[in-house]
Design an enzyme around this catalytic site. Structure first.
Site, PDB file in Angstrom:
ATOM      1  N   LYS A   1      -7.695   0.123  -2.900  1.00  0.00           N
ATOM      2  CA  LYS A   1      -6.457  -0.129  -2.234  1.00  0.00           C
ATOM      3  C   LYS A   1      -5.538   0.829  -3.265  1.00  0.00           C
ATOM      4  O   LYS A   1      -4.539   1.346  -2.626  1.00  0.00           O
ATOM      5  CB  LYS A   1      -6.080  -1.644  -2.375  1.00  0.00           C
ATOM      6  CG  LYS A   1      -4.891  -1.888  -1.598  1.00  0.00           C
ATOM      7  CD  LYS A   1      -4.563  -3.369  -1.636  1.00  0.00           C
ATOM      8  CE  LYS A   1      -3.127  -3.725  -1.594  1.00  0.00           C
ATOM      9  NZ  LYS A   1      -2.824  -4.919  -2.123  1.00  0.00           N
TER      10      LYS A   1
ATOM     11  N   ASP B   1      -3.196  -4.532   3.191  1.00  0.00           N
ATOM     12  CA  ASP B   1      -2.753  -5.392   2.478  1.00  0.00           C
ATOM     13  C   ASP B   1      -2.399  -6.661   3.217  1.00  0.00           C
ATOM     14  O   ASP B   1      -2.945  -6.673   4.311  1.00  0.00           O
ATOM     15  CB  ASP B   1      -1.353  -5.345   1.635  1.00  0.00           C
ATOM     16  CG  ASP B   1      -0.061  -5.353   2.442  1.00  0.00           C
ATOM     17  OD1 ASP B   1      -0.299  -5.324   3.704  1.00  0.00           O
ATOM     18  OD2 ASP B   1       1.052  -5.614   1.882  1.00  0.00           O
TER      19      ASP B   1
END
Ligand code: SF4
Length: 227
Positions: free
Chosen positions: A134, A152
């Site tokens: 991420k 997210d």
């Protein structure tokens, strides 16, 4: 929602492949200011900011980095102080021991393997200590080299509500999204989702009555004919 309603709702809005462009286009107009909220002036500050943003808010990170970046300018600066000093300097972002350790490990590798520069590819970024997929996705996207789509909590929730994925796992959600979202939109797509999630499509109380996607969203609480 009962299965029959879900099916009816999906039929009403049409296939996701036909909806994705209008979704992106409408959100781009609605949230023209959507951008990363972290403050940074160069790739190194971007990388450190994103590493510090785990488990805390962007506002909190910006508060900490305002002072941090006055003191640390180059990778070597993070290694020139004792670990404990860096821990104190990032303390307010939480998980400070782990974050300080990851930052120092990353700075060491930047110096040893990348001539002190932040790499741009996902493959290189995920080799850095403490840099997960991420984080790497956020950094490469901001550096203009998006190779994936950041997932997210907002991206996950909105992608599910909009019927763009049925997956729960972020890696699988990303896999579904990269097949669907035009490549040129990979970098801005998460920002649009995040801002729409914050401003309109709240986790508990989505404001469908104010949403520009109401006729494209199978999870809309409104009947489109009444809108
Ligand atoms: S219509 Fe409602 S559920 Fe769908 S994206 Fe908009 S606010 Fe969220």
């Amino acid at each position: 929602m009962p299965r029959s309603f879900v099916k009816e709702a999906r039929t009403r809005v049409g296939p996701k492949r036909e909806r994705i462009r209008p979704i992106v286009e409408r959100l781009a107009v609605e949230h023209a200011d959507a951008a990363i909220a972290l403050r940074f002036r160069n790739p190194l500050e971007l990388l450190v900011s994103v590493m510090l943003s785990a488990q805390t808010t962007d506002v909190n990170v910006n508060r900490v980095t305002e002072k941090l970046f006055e003191k640390y300018h180059r990778p070597g600066d993070y290694l020139a102080v004792p670990q404990e000093e860096l821990e104190r300097d990032v303390f307010a972002t939480g998980f400070y021991r782990q974050k300080a350790r990851s930052i120092r490990g990353t700075m060491r590798m930047l110096l040893d393997e990348f001539d002190g520069e932040v790499p741009r590819t996902l493959d290189d970024l995920v080799r850095l200590p403490g840099v997960a997929r991420k984080t790497a996705n956020v950094v490469s996207a901001e550096l203009g080299e998006a190779e994936g789509i950041v997932v997210d909590t907002h991206v996950r929730r909105l992608s599910q509500r909009l019927g763009l994925t049925r997956a729960e796992d972020p890696v699988k959600i990303e896999r579904d999204l990269v097949r669907l979202v035009p490549r040129e939109d990979w970098a801005r797509f998460p920002h649009l989702m995040i801002w729409h999630g914050r401003r309109v499509c709240d986790a508990r109380r989505p404001r469908c009555e104010d949403c520009v996607l109401v006729d494209l969203c199978p999870a809309s609480r409104l009947e489109v004919g009444r809108v």
